[in-house]
Design a protein around this motif. Sequence first.
Motif: not given
Length: 444
Positions: A341-350
């Motif tokens: 959940h934490i990683l998704k905040k920065k690792w979700t592709i734009a």
Amino acid sequence: MMNKKILVLGAGRSSSVLIDFLLDHAEPNSWHVTVGDLDQAMAEERVSAHPCGRALAFDIHDAAHRQIIRDFDLVISMLPAAFHFSVAEVCAEAGINMLTASYVSDEIKALAETFENNGVGLIMELGLDPGIDHMSAMKVLDRIRTAGSTLKAFETFTGGLLAPSQDGNPWQYKFTWNPRNVVLAGQGYVKFLQEGRYKYIPYQRLFRRTEVIYIPEHGYFEGYANRDSLKYLDAYKLHGIKTLYRGTLRRVGFCKAWDVFVQLGATDDTFQMQNVSEMTHRQFINSFLSYNPTDSVELKLAHYLNIDRDSEEMFKLNWLGMFDDELVGLDQGTPAQVLEHILKKKWTIAPDEKDMIVMWHRFEYEEDGVHKQLQSYMAVEGEDAVHTAMSKTVGLPLAVAAKLILTGDLAVRGVQIPTEKYIYEPILDELENHGVNFKEVEIK
């Protein structure tokens, strides 16, 4: 006139390329595509009002819905792997061809005779990895064997990565596929064969036992071993080979930083953490460290893992916000779920970012007493966050195989994976027309 009926189960992102391909090649008297999903609105979006398409509300748990499968000539299951058996059981009994990208299970293997007796087949492992890796490797392996050469070593690596960019992301990585699978990658023991010796790597050492790989035109990557390379001794007919190694590609420096989470225990998925609803990123990291009210979380972590405060690993963790006082945003979860959940905040592709698939094979063999080495590689870049390289390379092999079956150019019996020439050759030939091209270079 064919007038065939195709059922695609699952309307997720991975299905988009598959469905588009089938609809693009459909004509009124060729075939019709029905997309079934729990979310009928998503299925309707995939079909996009195409005259040869139809959306269907479908629940694999509903016995009446499962009977709908019998109305089709070909079924492609893009459901989660746990549900493939329920689909395959109906297809085998009803004499319906089936395709999926997921791994073969022993449960489904047991249906092979029923499929064969009813004159139809199920091809599994027909996506990217597994899928394109099988087909591209077997094309070269079969060629080497046909020439009478003796295989000595085979290594293969695949990576779902970000396309090269200048966005300042020090990991050079974001989620381009199932985030949970990324967080849990490598758990258990790794098994492979190296110079005639069986080798094993426990999970806690996996991300330290990496190798650097140079791929022409694309630069340097690092690879870590996949779980069980030994099962490919049978699948690829490699008994007697000295080295067999399958792995995953990441950008150089990724694995050492990811190992921080492994050593902390932050990828553990076996227990529920307490007070997750009140937990911050910083507290999540601190929960795995010893109690010391005077030292900072950063200092405790650096001491615990014997890394410098200004190391590359600490820089990567800071970039992810792991030491921030931001709430995690979950009510409950295992360490692995919290980390994801934490990683998704920065690792979700734009929306405007592009992903990239890289695949690399290395073959060593002896030909007429001369030792030779051949490398085969490919790279596919996505268009944006929707039309990704991952969805393209997973969906296209299934789509091409479906077309070949519907036109009568491919007939399969029993339960298969695409390691036989009559399956892989026509699929690879058409994939080349869609930008999935392998290049070969002989290493002197």
